[in-house]
Scaffold this motif. Structure first.
Motif, mmCIF file in Angstrom:
data_model
loop_
_atom_site.group_PDB
_atom_site.id
_atom_site.type_symbol
_atom_site.label_atom_id
_atom_site.label_comp_id
_atom_site.label_asym_id
_atom_site.label_seq_id
_atom_site.Cartn_x
_atom_site.Cartn_y
_atom_site.Cartn_z
ATOM 1 N N LEU A 200 0.869 -1.173 0.000
ATOM 2 C CA LEU A 200 0.000 0.000 0.000
ATOM 3 C C LEU A 200 0.909 1.226 0.000
ATOM 4 C CD1 LEU A 200 -2.626 -1.040 2.735
ATOM 5 C CD2 LEU A 200 -2.576 -1.615 0.294
ATOM 6 N N ASN A 201 0.717 2.092 -0.987
ATOM 7 C CA ASN A 201 1.683 3.172 -1.168
ATOM 8 C C ASN A 201 0.999 4.400 -1.748
ATOM 9 O OD1 ASN A 201 4.267 4.329 -1.155
ATOM 10 N ND2 ASN A 201 4.693 3.685 -3.237
ATOM 11 N N PHE A 202 1.705 5.498 -1.732
ATOM 12 C CA PHE A 202 1.262 6.745 -2.344
ATOM 13 C C PHE A 202 2.440 7.236 -3.172
ATOM 14 C CE2 PHE A 202 0.187 11.458 -1.615
ATOM 15 C CZ PHE A 202 -0.706 11.477 -2.675
ATOM 16 N N ILE B 82 1.117 5.272 4.966
ATOM 17 C CA ILE B 82 1.852 4.379 4.073
ATOM 18 C C ILE B 82 3.354 4.617 4.277
ATOM 19 C CG2 ILE B 82 0.052 4.210 2.349
ATOM 20 C CD1 ILE B 82 2.943 6.490 1.746
ATOM 21 N N PRO B 83 4.186 3.686 3.754
ATOM 22 C CA PRO B 83 3.813 2.437 3.084
ATOM 23 C C PRO B 83 3.476 1.343 4.091
ATOM 24 C CG PRO B 83 6.193 2.638 3.142
ATOM 25 C CD PRO B 83 5.647 3.909 3.740
ATOM 26 N N VAL B 84 2.637 0.409 3.641
ATOM 27 C CA VAL B 84 2.370 -0.797 4.418
ATOM 28 C C VAL B 84 2.665 -1.989 3.518
ATOM 29 C CG1 VAL B 84 0.678 -2.168 5.665
ATOM 30 C CG2 VAL B 84 0.581 0.320 5.812
ATOM 31 N N HIS C 249 0.936 -3.757 -6.217
ATOM 32 C CA HIS C 249 1.029 -2.369 -5.764
ATOM 33 C C HIS C 249 -0.366 -1.763 -5.743
ATOM 34 C CE1 HIS C 249 1.791 1.960 -5.928
ATOM 35 N NE2 HIS C 249 2.984 1.713 -5.430
ATOM 36 N N ARG C 250 -0.772 -1.263 -4.591
ATOM 37 C CA ARG C 250 -2.077 -0.610 -4.465
ATOM 38 C C ARG C 250 -1.871 0.847 -4.069
ATOM 39 N NH1 ARG C 250 -6.098 -4.984 -1.475
ATOM 40 N NH2 ARG C 250 -5.581 -6.788 -2.799
ATOM 41 N N GLU C 251 -2.306 1.717 -4.953
ATOM 42 C CA GLU C 251 -2.133 3.150 -4.725
ATOM 43 C C GLU C 251 -3.179 3.656 -3.747
ATOM 44 O OE1 GLU C 251 -0.081 6.795 -5.463
ATOM 45 O OE2 GLU C 251 0.399 4.687 -5.852
ATOM 46 N N MET D 25 9.030 4.443 -1.923
ATOM 47 C CA MET D 25 10.024 4.124 -2.957
ATOM 48 C C MET D 25 11.050 3.136 -2.425
ATOM 49 S SD MET D 25 10.686 7.966 -4.479
ATOM 50 C CE MET D 25 9.326 9.152 -4.518
ATOM 51 N N ARG D 26 11.402 3.268 -1.148
ATOM 52 C CA ARG D 26 12.384 2.355 -0.548
ATOM 53 C C ARG D 26 11.895 0.911 -0.630
ATOM 54 N NH1 ARG D 26 13.041 5.811 5.112
ATOM 55 N NH2 ARG D 26 14.306 7.504 4.260
ATOM 56 N N THR D 27 10.654 0.717 -0.243
ATOM 57 C CA THR D 27 10.109 -0.640 -0.201
ATOM 58 C C THR D 27 9.997 -1.224 -1.605
ATOM 59 O OG1 THR D 27 8.830 0.134 1.706
ATOM 60 C CG2 THR D 27 8.271 -2.027 0.812
#
Length: 646
Positions: free
Chosen positions: A229-231, A276-278, A253-255, A238-240
């Motif tokens: 889960l990211n934005f 986020i991120p999760v 990837h879920r925005e 970005m790290r993950t």
């Protein structure tokens, strides 16, 4: 084929389902209760390999269960149970005849859907303090339901009915909740457990619920699943992404929409910080980006090690990661969020921090030496933000930190980095976007329109949602939100539930709901579509700019075109009469003109048929007296855009 009663030759009933689904269990129980003969088709992979029939029958949500009756699909389990009750009314009615009792049954079904379903999942997907919080909340929810059950054998009284069908699927999941949550359901909710056992004595339930041990096995043996889960602008996310790609881990990837609408999954997976991120691995969340990178390195240790093996070097890498998060991130934000002396100080401090990191890098190609590793992953996300820092702060990083800039360019040659970092120009546009949330509320408009369509005199009391009245808290103690219709001292909550109640209680004038069961089920489906697909992009159209606004316009028009196709050549969604779906949409119609002015686009050119219906609705006296003037809405939108710096 399932079921005992012989249906007519015209009745072909097919159920698309996935066996562990609590939602699908509702539909199978309802069909069994009515003695309806049906064909059960198992969807074996509802995540990665949905059947063509499922996609054809539920093109909007693409999920199970789907009930297909004589070739026509009915989607959403609660809608299906109501439809089954209406099509086959002669045996075992589910919903009460009394309008108020029916409204209450629908309220508790909504409570189960929105509260119990979400919290129940957290019981087996979290651990530690999060698990303890989930256990506590889940048991509290069940106790609320147990209180509603009281001493009755079933929720509706002496007869097994609608709320029982909606809830009973959880009963076969209770042993899994107990195992993963490490508590006893019996000792906490003995009356509810007795109710569950009572329900299990019915053939319809016993034949529809899977073995609890099979459910436990399903949860325990789920195929490895990795979700992020990211934005998109987040350097932390970005790290993950980079770490997963370095390890060649397949992931979904879920925005997330952090500005307007955090997903239920995000709130469930990271209930503490809600950010986020999760990283979700096998249903279990890992939060905080630096922790995620370490977790990824330990779980997938066979390829491209990220952290050094040497304990001292590993400690140093963690030290510099902490330095970056505590110093660079905070100072970097000041380069675009401040001005004057504060900005000048921020620029100086920012360059000093980069020089410190450049000194640590030295002549090495990467921070860890010859290999791209942990500290490079932690820092490289900032590289995509450097142009924005320079633009808004009016300074240059290259002359002061040329070695660090060369390092950044070197990292960008790696595919894992190049495919994870966004375009710096897009980040610049993001910084200009709205950061504050303000939502329109079309829901109260629905109730007002319905009351006026029926000619019902009512008192409208405006609520200050920042300081909710004692009456609101008393009348809607579960959700504590508006609108609430209070009829003879009894509350009815949730806007479309209110509209349906109004239609049933004052049935002598202007029917709002279709009389045909299938049309009624379809109306409920389109209400759900409006609330999930129209609401969010509509909000973003006036409250954002740039790419976010452009995407919102595109999503909004796409949703309207789907609705326009459903409308067809009819004057209203229900045909010749203004009705249920029209009322749900009319609140948005009043915003069409402000939307067009704020975002510089034309709804009419894209959806002329829908606009004609909108104008028709807006001319109704019930609507004119219930919704704000478009000019007033546009003035409000401009004021808020100015206030929030859009």
């Amino acid at each position: 084929l399932h079921g005992s009663q012989v249906t007519t030759m015209a009745d072909e009933v097919i159920l698309l389902n996935f066996w562990p689904s609590i939602f699908g269990m509702r539909t199978t129980i309802a069909l069994e209760e009515k003695g309806v003969k049906y064909e059960y088709r198992e969807e074996e992979d509802v995540i990665n390999n949905k059947t063509r029939l499922l996609l054809e029958m539920n093109p909007v949500h693409k999920k199970i269960p789907v009930l297909i009756h004589n070739g026509k699909p009915v989607c959403e389990s609660i809608v299906q149970v109501q439809y089954i009750d209406e099509i086959w009314p002669e045996k075992n009615p589910f919903l009460p005849k009394d309008p108020y009792q029916r409204a209450q049954a629908l309220f508790w079904a909504d409570f189960i859907e929105k509260k119990v379903c979400v919290c129940g999942r957290r019981v087996w997907t979290t651990k530690g303090e999060e698990l303890e919080a989930a256990n506590k909340e889940f048991l509290e929810l069940l106790k609320i339901l147990q209180s509603e059950l009281g001493d009755k054998p079933y929720f509706g009284g002496d007869k097994f009915g609608f709320v029982d069908i909606v809830l009973i699927g959880f009963f076969c999941w209770f042993p899994a909740y107990e195992k993963f949550g490490n508590y006893s359901m019996e000792s906490e909710c003995s009356k509810l457990m007795a109710w569950g056992k009572r329900c299990m004595q019915r053939d319809s339930v016993a034949n529809s619920l899977p073995d609890p041990e099979r459910v436990i096995g399903y949860i325990s043996k789920m195929a490895e699943e990795v979700i992020l889960l990211n934005f998109w602008p987040s350097m932390f996310g970005m790290r993950t992404m980079i770490a997963l790609k370095e390890k060649e881990v397949k992931y979904e990837h879920r925005e997330e929409d952090l500005i307007h609408n955090k997903s239920a999954l995000l709130l469930e997976m990271n209930p503490i910080y809600k950010k986020i991120p999760v990283l979700i691995h096998n249903g279990k969340p890992v939060c905080e980006s630096v922790i995620q990178v370490q977790y990824i390195d330990e779980i997938w240790s066979d390829k491209n090690p990220l952290l050094p093996k040497d304990p001292y070097q590993r400690a140093q890498a963690l030290f510099w990661a902490d330095f970056i998060d505590k110093k660079l991130y905070v100072c970097g934000r000041k380069t675009w969020a401040t001005k004057g002396e504060e900005l000048e100080e921020a620029k100086k401090e920012f360059i000093d921090i980069l020089k410190t990191l450049q000194s640590e890098l030295g002549d090495k190609p990467y921070f860890g030496g010859n290999s791209f590793g942990f500290l490079d992953i932690v820092l490289i996300g900032f590289y995509s933000w450097f142009p924005a820092y320079q633009k808004f702060g009016n300074f240059s990083i290259e002359p002061e930190c040329s070695i660090l800039m060369d390092w950044g360019k070197r990292c960008m040659e790696r595919e894992s980095v190049a495919t994870s970092l966004p375009d710096p120009e897009r980040i610049g546009g993001f910084i200009l976007q709205l950061k504050k949330l303000y939502r329109i509320d079309p829901f109260g408009m629905r109730a007002r329109i319905a009351l006026r369509e029926k000619g019902v005199k009512f008192e409208c009391r405006e609520e200050n949602l920042r300081d909710k009245s004692p009456l609101l808290l008393q009348m809607n103690p579960v959700h504590k939100k508006i609108p609430v219709l209070i009829h003879n001292g009894k509350p009815v909550c949730e806007s479309m539930n209110v509209v349906q109640y109004i239609d049933e209680v004052w049935s002598g004038k202007n029917s709002i709901f279709p009389s045909d069961p299938y049309q009624r089920a379809q109306a409920r489906f389109w209400i759900d579509f409006i609330d999930t697909k129209v609401y969010e992009p509509a909000d973003k159209i006036w409250s954002t700019t740039g790419e976010v606004q452009e995407t919102a316009k595109k999503d909004f028009i796409e949703a309207l075109k789907i609705l326009e196709a459903e409308l067809g050549d009819k004057p209203y969604f229900g045909g010749d009469n203004f009705g249920f779906v029209d009322i749900a949409m009319t609140g948005y119609y009043s915003w069409f003109e402000p939307f067009e002015k704020c975002a510089n686009f034309s709804i009419e050119s894209e959806c002329p048929t829908l606009m004609a219906s909108a104008k028709r609705c807006l001319q109704r006296e019930s609507v004119v007296n219930s919704i704000p003037n478009p000019d007033e809405l546009f003035a409000l939108a401009l004021k808020l855009r100015k206030e929030y710096g859009v």
